[in-house]
Design an enzyme around this catalytic site. Structure first.
Site, PDB file in Angstrom:
ATOM      1  N   ARG A 178       1.946  33.982 -16.875  1.00  0.00           N
ATOM      2  CA  ARG A 178       0.357  33.716 -16.877  1.00  0.00           C
ATOM      3  C   ARG A 178      -0.577  34.001 -15.758  1.00  0.00           C
ATOM      4  O   ARG A 178      -1.588  33.282 -15.383  1.00  0.00           O
ATOM      5  CB  ARG A 178       0.528  32.006 -17.156  1.00  0.00           C
ATOM      6  CG  ARG A 178       1.326  31.686 -18.437  1.00  0.00           C
ATOM      7  CD  ARG A 178       0.598  32.153 -19.655  1.00  0.00           C
ATOM      8  NE  ARG A 178       1.519  31.988 -20.843  1.00  0.00           N
ATOM      9  CZ  ARG A 178       2.440  32.567 -21.132  1.00  0.00           C
ATOM     10  NH1 ARG A 178       2.687  33.725 -20.664  1.00  0.00           N
ATOM     11  NH2 ARG A 178       3.037  32.110 -22.080  1.00  0.00           N
ATOM     12  N   SER A 228      -1.040  24.895 -24.685  1.00  0.00           N
ATOM     13  CA  SER A 228      -0.342  24.428 -23.426  1.00  0.00           C
ATOM     14  C   SER A 228      -1.314  23.904 -22.353  1.00  0.00           C
ATOM     15  O   SER A 228      -1.895  24.885 -21.719  1.00  0.00           O
ATOM     16  CB  SER A 228       0.598  25.265 -22.951  1.00  0.00           C
ATOM     17  OG  SER A 228       1.734  25.266 -24.233  1.00  0.00           O
ATOM     18  N   GLU A 298      -2.202  25.311 -16.678  1.00  0.00           N
ATOM     19  CA  GLU A 298      -2.613  26.581 -17.245  1.00  0.00           C
ATOM     20  C   GLU A 298      -4.179  26.831 -17.563  1.00  0.00           C
ATOM     21  O   GLU A 298      -4.760  27.464 -17.631  1.00  0.00           O
ATOM     22  CB  GLU A 298      -1.718  26.777 -18.204  1.00  0.00           C
ATOM     23  CG  GLU A 298      -1.760  28.320 -19.077  1.00  0.00           C
ATOM     24  CD  GLU A 298      -0.941  28.582 -20.290  1.00  0.00           C
ATOM     25  OE1 GLU A 298       0.086  27.985 -20.168  1.00  0.00           O
ATOM     26  OE2 GLU A 298      -1.428  29.074 -21.183  1.00  0.00           O
TER      27      GLU A 298
HETATM   28  C1  LIG Z   1      -3.760  26.416 -30.455  1.00  0.00           C
HETATM   29  C2  LIG Z   1      -3.414  27.331 -29.026  1.00  0.00           C
HETATM   30  C3  LIG Z   1      -2.290  28.127 -29.206  1.00  0.00           C
HETATM   31  C4  LIG Z   1      -2.241  28.863 -27.904  1.00  0.00           C
HETATM   32  N1  LIG Z   1      -0.997  29.385 -27.694  1.00  0.00           N
HETATM   33  C5  LIG Z   1      -0.562  30.516 -26.654  1.00  0.00           C
HETATM   34  C6  LIG Z   1       0.407  31.090 -26.436  1.00  0.00           C
HETATM   35  O1  LIG Z   1       1.235  30.994 -27.221  1.00  0.00           O
HETATM   36  N2  LIG Z   1       0.514  31.870 -25.201  1.00  0.00           N
HETATM   37  C7  LIG Z   1      -0.475  31.813 -24.669  1.00  0.00           C
HETATM   38  O2  LIG Z   1      -0.218  32.632 -23.511  1.00  0.00           O
HETATM   39  N3  LIG Z   1      -1.686  31.347 -24.631  1.00  0.00           N
HETATM   40  C8  LIG Z   1      -1.832  30.382 -25.779  1.00  0.00           C
HETATM   41  N4  LIG Z   1      -2.968  29.963 -26.012  1.00  0.00           N
HETATM   42  C9  LIG Z   1      -4.080  29.775 -24.694  1.00  0.00           C
HETATM   43  C10 LIG Z   1      -5.046  30.662 -24.725  1.00  0.00           C
HETATM   44  O3  LIG Z   1      -5.198  31.084 -26.129  1.00  0.00           O
HETATM   45  C11 LIG Z   1      -4.829  32.151 -24.103  1.00  0.00           C
HETATM   46  O4  LIG Z   1      -4.562  31.752 -22.786  1.00  0.00           O
HETATM   47  C12 LIG Z   1      -5.799  33.330 -24.178  1.00  0.00           C
HETATM   48  O5  LIG Z   1      -5.270  34.446 -23.749  1.00  0.00           O
HETATM   49  C13 LIG Z   1      -7.044  32.781 -23.615  1.00  0.00           C
HETATM   50  O6  LIG Z   1      -7.805  33.995 -24.181  1.00  0.00           O
HETATM   51  P1  LIG Z   1      -9.537  33.792 -24.208  1.00  0.00           P
HETATM   52  O7  LIG Z   1      -9.911  35.048 -24.616  1.00  0.00           O
HETATM   53  O8  LIG Z   1      -9.695  32.579 -24.972  1.00  0.00           O
HETATM   54  O9  LIG Z   1      -9.705  33.493 -22.575  1.00  0.00           O
HETATM   55  P2  LIG Z   1     -10.784  32.472 -21.982  1.00  0.00           P
HETATM   56  O10 LIG Z   1     -10.173  30.900 -22.338  1.00  0.00           O
HETATM   57  O11 LIG Z   1     -12.058  32.480 -22.645  1.00  0.00           O
HETATM   58  O12 LIG Z   1     -10.627  32.648 -20.694  1.00  0.00           O
HETATM   59  C14 LIG Z   1      -9.442  32.664 -19.747  1.00  0.00           C
HETATM   60  C15 LIG Z   1      -9.439  33.145 -18.437  1.00  0.00           C
HETATM   61  O13 LIG Z   1      -9.622  34.676 -18.663  1.00  0.00           O
HETATM   62  C16 LIG Z   1     -10.908  34.927 -18.216  1.00  0.00           C
HETATM   63  N5  LIG Z   1     -11.358  36.168 -18.856  1.00  0.00           N
HETATM   64  C17 LIG Z   1     -11.814  36.179 -20.260  1.00  0.00           C
HETATM   65  N6  LIG Z   1     -11.998  37.345 -20.593  1.00  0.00           N
HETATM   66  C18 LIG Z   1     -12.053  38.093 -19.585  1.00  0.00           C
HETATM   67  C19 LIG Z   1     -12.420  39.633 -19.381  1.00  0.00           C
HETATM   68  N7  LIG Z   1     -12.933  40.266 -20.340  1.00  0.00           N
HETATM   69  N8  LIG Z   1     -12.649  40.084 -18.107  1.00  0.00           N
HETATM   70  C20 LIG Z   1     -11.978  39.028 -17.018  1.00  0.00           C
HETATM   71  N9  LIG Z   1     -11.634  37.957 -17.259  1.00  0.00           N
HETATM   72  C21 LIG Z   1     -11.652  37.341 -18.425  1.00  0.00           C
HETATM   73  C22 LIG Z   1     -11.854  34.010 -18.161  1.00  0.00           C
HETATM   74  O14 LIG Z   1     -12.821  34.031 -17.061  1.00  0.00           O
HETATM   75  C23 LIG Z   1     -10.860  32.750 -17.683  1.00  0.00           C
HETATM   76  O15 LIG Z   1     -10.502  32.651 -16.248  1.00  0.00           O
HETATM   77  C24 LIG Z   1      -3.161  29.128 -27.056  1.00  0.00           C
HETATM   78  C25 LIG Z   1      -4.351  28.163 -27.000  1.00  0.00           C
HETATM   79  C26 LIG Z   1      -4.453  27.455 -28.143  1.00  0.00           C
HETATM   80  C27 LIG Z   1      -6.021  26.515 -28.399  1.00  0.00           C
END
Ligand SMILES: Cc1cc2nc3c(=O)[nH]c(=O)nc-3n(C[C@H](O)[C@H](O)[C@H](O)COP(=O)(O)OP(=O)(O)OC[C@H]3O[C@@H](n4cnc5c(N)ncnc54)[C@H](O)[C@@H]3O)c2cc1C
Length: 302
Positions: A178, A228, A298
């Site tokens: 992560r 999580s 996380e």
């Molecule tokens: C129901 C549910 C299930 C999930 N299951 C999983 C799973 O199985 N595995 C898992 O790993 N995660 C899971 N997640 C968590 C989440 O979806 C992941 O961490 C996902 O990768 C976050 O992506 P995001 O685009 O929503 O990022 P955000 O939540 O918008 O941002 C996360 C971080 O990434 C940074 N960021 C975003 N885009 C960029 C970019 N273009 N350049 C630089 N930095 C950036 C942001 O600044 C922030 O620090 C889950 C979440 C939910 C709600």
């Protein structure tokens, strides 16, 4: 607000490379459904829109804060003065042989489906993760014994401080659980290129359906959440420790430790960021008291 800044936003909107929401309720823009208004929620639609937004923010002396699909973020109850830049309008993916280059805002679930249709395996574990490509690389998102690091070939990024565009090779991502080299830097991912493996479309689809079925049976997908809340602690399943501590169902206001999956905090209705933070603290302190370990979050506090 700075008149020149407003004018620059209007010009970018007029050119079709930006969408602007003013006083935008962040609760509507994240998976947790928590957060007050952002003075500006900015949705660049392409790279020139993004670079234009960064230059406007720099010019106005405002911080450049970037998110993807906000599925791992807790926004503050009081909202955000200034701007939050959402990358989700910069979507799309281009396939070439075994590789695919996806723009930062492409949803990873959609990307997995597109790869399946091309008969390319490797992204099945993305199916069901509600994030964008940028967030998935930043977090080294993973599931079911797979993670982004396995399939990513390289990424292109923009440094919001220097304005420089560079390419990061696979090994330069410094991936671990992560975590990636994007964390805590001024680099914003613009696109990511993955290297995939040709395979039978039906077999790829079968794996995706299997992962989705497992998610639906184990995760409280019927409630808003950010997935999580804690990272795995080496040698332990954090959710199991939370369960053993008797914390399943424990609630603060509208925030509750899910009864279905103790690793999730759910918003049962009207939860505030303050509720979530208080519940997180209770869990952290209880696990330290019972198990002597300090678990790591996380979930990102914006
Ligand atoms: C129901 C549910 C299930 C999930 N299951 C999983 C799973 O199985 N595995 C898992 O790993 N995660 C899971 N997640 C968590 C989440 O979806 C992941 O961490 C996902 O990768 C976050 O992506 P995001 O685009 O929503 O990022 P955000 O939540 O918008 O941002 C996360 C971080 O990434 C940074 N960021 C975003 N885009 C960029 C970019 N273009 N350049 C630089 N930095 C950036 C942001 O600044 C922030 O620090 C889950 C979440 C939910 C709600």
């Amino acid at each position: 607000m700075d008149h020149a800044f407003e004018k620059e936003l209007e010009e970018l909107e007029r050119s079709g490379s930006l969408r602007v929401e003013r006083e935008a309720p962040l609760s509507k823009l994240c998976s947790f459904r928590i957060g007050g208004p952002a003075e500006y929620a900015l949705f660049p639609k392409n790279e020139s829109g993004f670079i234009g937004v960064c230059s406007a923010l720099r010019g106005a002396g405002m911080p450049i804060r970037v998110v993807g699909n906000a599925s791992n973020i807790l926004f503050p109850d009081e909202g955000v003065r200034g701007a939050v830049v959402f990358m989700t309008a910069m979507s799309g993916a281009r396939f070439s042989g075994r590789s695919v280059t996806a723009r930062a805002g492409e949803r990873v679930t959609a990307l997995a489906s597109k790869a399946k249709k091309k008969g390319l395996a490797g992204l099945e574990f993305y199916y069901g993760i509600p994030g964008s490509v940028g967030g998935a690389v930043y977090m080294n998102a993973g599931a079911y014994e797979h993670e982004t690091a396995e399939v990513l070939d390289h990424s292109r990024c923009y440094d919001v401080k220097t304005g420089e565009i560079t390419e990061l090779k696979k090994e330069e991502h410094d991936f671990s659980y992560r975590h990636s080299a994007y964390a805590g830097t001024s680099r914003v991912l613009l696109s990511a290129t993955y290297l995939l493996t040709p395979a039978n479309e039906e077999e790829i689809g079968g794996r995706m359906e299997d992962y989705m079925a497992r998610r639906k049976s184990k995760q409280p997908l019927e409630y808003p959440s950010a997935g999580s809340v804690f990272k795995r602690y080496p040698g332990y399943f954090t959710a199991k420790l939370i369960d053993e501590a008797g914390l399943k169902g424990r609630a603060v206001g509208g925030a509750q430790v899910s009864v279905k999956h103790a690793g999730f905090i759910i918003n049962t209705g009207g939860a505030t960021a303050k509720d979530v933070k208080e519940l997180v603290k209770i869990i952290e302190e209880e696990l330290y008291r019972r198990n002597g370990i300090r678990i790591e979050r996380e979930l990102i506090y914006f």
